[in-house]
Design an enzyme around this catalytic site. Structure first.
Site, PDB file in Angstrom:
ATOM      1  N   SER A 267      45.141  16.809 -15.342  1.00 51.52           N
ATOM      2  CA  SER A 267      43.883  17.451 -15.740  1.00 51.52           C
ATOM      3  C   SER A 267      43.247  18.215 -14.592  1.00 51.52           C
ATOM      4  CB  SER A 267      42.898  16.401 -16.268  1.00 51.52           C
ATOM      5  OG  SER A 267      43.337  15.873 -17.491  1.00 51.52           O
TER       6      SER A 267
ATOM      7  N   ARG B 118      49.578  14.174 -25.533  1.00 54.63           N
ATOM      8  CA  ARG B 118      50.667  15.114 -25.246  1.00 54.63           C
ATOM      9  C   ARG B 118      52.032  14.486 -25.444  1.00 54.63           C
ATOM     10  NH1 ARG B 118      47.850  19.357 -22.686  1.00 54.63           N
ATOM     11  NH2 ARG B 118      45.689  18.641 -22.778  1.00 54.63           N
TER      12      ARG B 118
ATOM     13  N   LYS C  37      49.053  22.947 -18.743  1.00 52.58           N
ATOM     14  CA  LYS C  37      48.890  21.551 -18.347  1.00 52.58           C
ATOM     15  C   LYS C  37      50.030  20.695 -18.896  1.00 52.58           C
ATOM     16  CE  LYS C  37      45.612  17.739 -19.131  1.00 52.58           C
ATOM     17  NZ  LYS C  37      44.274  17.406 -19.634  1.00 52.58           N
TER      18      LYS C  37
ATOM     19  N   ASP D 111      44.217  18.620 -27.960  1.00 51.41           N
ATOM     20  CA  ASP D 111      44.685  17.266 -27.658  1.00 51.41           C
ATOM     21  C   ASP D 111      43.718  16.173 -28.085  1.00 51.41           C
ATOM     22  OD1 ASP D 111      42.767  17.803 -25.702  1.00 51.41           O
ATOM     23  OD2 ASP D 111      43.884  16.819 -24.098  1.00 51.41           O
ATOM     24  N   ASN D 112      42.438  16.474 -28.160  1.00 49.03           N
ATOM     25  CA  ASN D 112      41.429  15.495 -28.603  1.00 49.03           C
ATOM     26  C   ASN D 112      40.093  16.211 -28.721  1.00 49.03           C
ATOM     27  OD1 ASN D 112      42.086  14.415 -25.383  1.00 49.03           O
ATOM     28  ND2 ASN D 112      40.064  15.262 -25.805  1.00 49.03           N
TER      29      ASN D 112
ATOM     30  N   ASP E  56      42.547  21.987 -24.708  1.00 49.86           N
ATOM     31  CA  ASP E  56      42.190  20.708 -24.079  1.00 49.86           C
ATOM     32  C   ASP E  56      40.719  20.402 -24.347  1.00 49.86           C
ATOM     33  OD1 ASP E  56      42.123  18.449 -22.518  1.00 49.86           O
ATOM     34  OD2 ASP E  56      43.070  19.362 -20.785  1.00 49.86           O
ATOM     35  N   ASP E  57      40.458  19.253 -24.964  1.00 42.94           N
ATOM     36  CA  ASP E  57      39.087  18.800 -25.248  1.00 42.94           C
ATOM     37  C   ASP E  57      38.326  19.752 -26.167  1.00 42.94           C
ATOM     38  OD1 ASP E  57      39.724  16.766 -23.521  1.00 42.94           O
ATOM     39  OD2 ASP E  57      38.034  17.069 -22.165  1.00 42.94           O
TER      40      ASP E  57
ATOM     41  N   HIS F  33      50.885  16.886 -17.694  1.00 41.43           N
ATOM     42  CA  HIS F  33      50.217  15.589 -17.777  1.00 41.43           C
ATOM     43  C   HIS F  33      51.069  14.458 -18.333  1.00 41.43           C
ATOM     44  CE1 HIS F  33      45.789  14.037 -17.720  1.00 41.43           C
ATOM     45  NE2 HIS F  33      46.606  13.404 -16.879  1.00 41.43           N
TER      46      HIS F  33
ATOM     47  N   LYS G 133      35.704  12.673 -27.836  1.00 39.81           N
ATOM     48  CA  LYS G 133      36.845  12.263 -27.018  1.00 39.81           C
ATOM     49  C   LYS G 133      36.707  10.803 -26.579  1.00 39.81           C
ATOM     50  CE  LYS G 133      38.970  13.262 -22.510  1.00 39.81           C
ATOM     51  NZ  LYS G 133      39.202  14.305 -21.506  1.00 39.81           N
TER      52      LYS G 133
ATOM     53  N   HIS H 243      38.630  21.782 -21.033  1.00 36.94           N
ATOM     54  CA  HIS H 243      38.380  20.566 -20.257  1.00 36.94           C
ATOM     55  C   HIS H 243      37.502  20.918 -19.050  1.00 36.94           C
ATOM     56  CE1 HIS H 243      39.249  16.990 -17.840  1.00 36.94           C
ATOM     57  NE2 HIS H 243      39.947  16.463 -18.839  1.00 36.94           N
TER      58      HIS H 243
ATOM     59  N   CYS I 236      44.231  12.539 -22.959  1.00 39.37           N
ATOM     60  CA  CYS I 236      45.157  13.605 -22.562  1.00 39.37           C
ATOM     61  C   CYS I 236      46.640  13.247 -22.589  1.00 39.37           C
ATOM     62  CB  CYS I 236      44.796  14.091 -21.158  1.00 39.37           C
ATOM     63  SG  CYS I 236      43.157  14.824 -21.035  1.00 39.37           S
TER      64      CYS I 236
END
Length: 481
Positions: free
Chosen positions: A164, A90, A139, A281-282, A46-47, A141, A302, A229, A86
């Protein structure tokens, strides 16, 4: 409450040739011969920034397990997500479909009354229909209401957070809005978190438990880490270990987790018949300064469709099938993972059309014809088109950190300001990955080609920036009062 299943089918425009080459495949088997089905472990950070792994250029901390993954398999240098946020990212990963087509935008929170429509087919549902055990750790989401939880979307088991990890009462900027952060096991809330220091460790232990319990049949594990994240948390075993701050410690713990998973596969004799995939994810949430990751020199992060927001590490390992140490420079995207796994496992593709294609030839070291990929943000804004090494960024507004801003290292973000891109710009990413030199004036034929792709995408999926409606949109799932 009642749940509405309203679905809208569509007529593809830009993907007609793709659909003809990616027809649904029935599982072939006989009474005497059942094809071997590889296990699949999909690890989604994540991130995490493009430059956060040693093999992608990080020097501030060590990531030996992820670097070993790269040496054991295929490492992409141009691997994208279609949405730098996010929930949308996904949805695209798990369905092989642009999230804006599915009416999933942004990042859903505790107030959301909608989620990924159960009429869509996830990787888990596709593989479960082919005899796989399926589990998610981490996660989700894609909707925390009961009809949208993972166990309603093809997963046999679920342990993790519904959204998140910053959507909690301790958010540094939003006070009094978020409720306590719930931890789920299957459909039940088993705890609320005030401390996340053991989150990565607990996710890892649950992942290992799933592998152990599923070792006698094909399995699909989706390990969706909440880190890196914000808010950043790390266990005592990694606190201070990187000597480069909390973010480095967190990166090293995520890397440790990857190593634990691969060690478990080795221990159980499963490694040779298991595909392991790692991506994120980003890009990094740059406004958090020292609590954000590294873009590796790519532009922005992001929340933008510049490469710093959408280009990610992409590593694929399958011993004796994918070449070890291969550096793949062809462009691919997370929407390609579902159809690739369908081809490998002989699984039936979703009934509803998808946007990705199988990239198995790339993973086997072969060349493929390029296809256009699209980057969307906000509520269905088409912001960029990628075609091979070419990228055209379309006129739009995007967030950026003002030059000269003093960055923080305490988990408190600085403020963005908005910039306007007034006209389309064209970049050759093979020589200019940082998107610094606009080549549109000297390459009118490339601009025309990518503009045509953009027009076709607008006709198919719409575009808020040009007030295009789109004929190929479907609906998210929504609760009705």
């Amino acid at each position: 409450m009642r749940f509405s299943h309203t679905i809208y089918l569509f007529t593809g425009i830009i993907l007609s040739s793709l659909f003809s080459s990616c027809q649904n495949k029935e599982v072939e088997s006989t009474e005497t011969e059942i094809p071997s089905k590889p296990n699949i472990v999909l690890i989604f950070a994540d991130d995490m920034g493009y430059g956060d792994l040693g093999v992608y250029g990080a020097t501030q901390w060590e990531t030996p397990n992820l670097d070993k993954m790269a040496s054991d398999g295929v490492r992409f240098t141009q691997f994208y997500v279609p949405h730098a946020v996010c929930s949308a990212s996904r949805a695209a990963l798990l369905t092989g479909t642009y999230a804006n087509r599915l009416e999933i935008f942004g990042a859903l929170d505790h107030s959301a009354k909608h989620g990924l429509n159960p009429e869509e087919t996830t990787i888990a549902e596709m593989l479960k229909a082919n005899g796989y055990a399926t589990g998610i750790v981490g996660k989700w989401h894609l909707g925390h209401q009961a009809p949208f939880l993972p166990t309603e979307q093809g997963f046999d088991s679920y342990y993790g957070l519904p959204y998140s990890n910053d959507m909690w009462p301790h958010h540094p900027e939003v006070k009094g809005y978020y409720p306590p952060l719930p931890l789920y096991e299957n459909t039940a809330v088993i705890d609320t978190l005030d401390d996340q220091s053991m989150l990565t460790t607990n996710y890892t232990e649950k992942a290992l438990e799933f592998i152990e319990n599923s070792k006698d049949k094909p399995f699909f594990l989706y390990l969706a880490h909440s880190m890196t994240h914000v808010p950043l948390y790390v266990s005592d075993k990694f606190k201070g270990k990187s000597e480069h701050g909390l973010y480095g410690d967190v990166m090293m713990e995520v890397d440790w987790s990857v190593g634990q998973v691969r060690n478990k596969l080795d221990e159980l004799g499963l490694a040779e018949n298991t595909i392991v995939i790692f991506t994120s994810d980003n890009g990094p949430w740059l406004s958090y300064g020292g609590h954000a990751g590294l873009t590796g020199g790519l532009k922005e992060g992001k929340g933008t469709s510049w490469d710093g927001g959408i280009r990610e590490p992409g590593i694929f390992v399958w011993p004796d099938h994918f070449p070890a140490g291969k550096v793949e420079t062809q462009a691919a995207m997370t929407i390609d993972i579902l159809p690739t796994l369908a081809e490998i496992t002989g699984s039936k593709l979703p009934e509803l059309p998808i946007d990705g294609r199988s990239i198995l030839p790339m993973l086997e070291g072969k060349e493929m014809d390029p296809k256009p990929y699209f980057a969307y943000y906000n509520r269905n804004e088409l912001q960029a088109v990628i075609f091979g090494n070419w990228k055209m960024v379309l006129p739009h507004s995007y967030r950026s950190i003002p030059e000269g801003t003093e960055m923080r290292n305490d988990g408190i973000p600085v403020k963005y300001h908005m910039l306007n891109l007034e006209k389309a710009e064209l970049f050759d990413l093979s020589v200019d990955p940082n998107e610094t030199k606009d080549l549109s004036a000297s390459n009118p034929e490339i601009v025309a080609k990518l503009s045509q792709f953009a027009d076709e995408a607008r006709a198919d999926m719409g575009d808020a920036l040009t007030d295009s409606e789109g004929t190929g949109l479907r609906k998210h799932g929504r609760l009705e009062e």
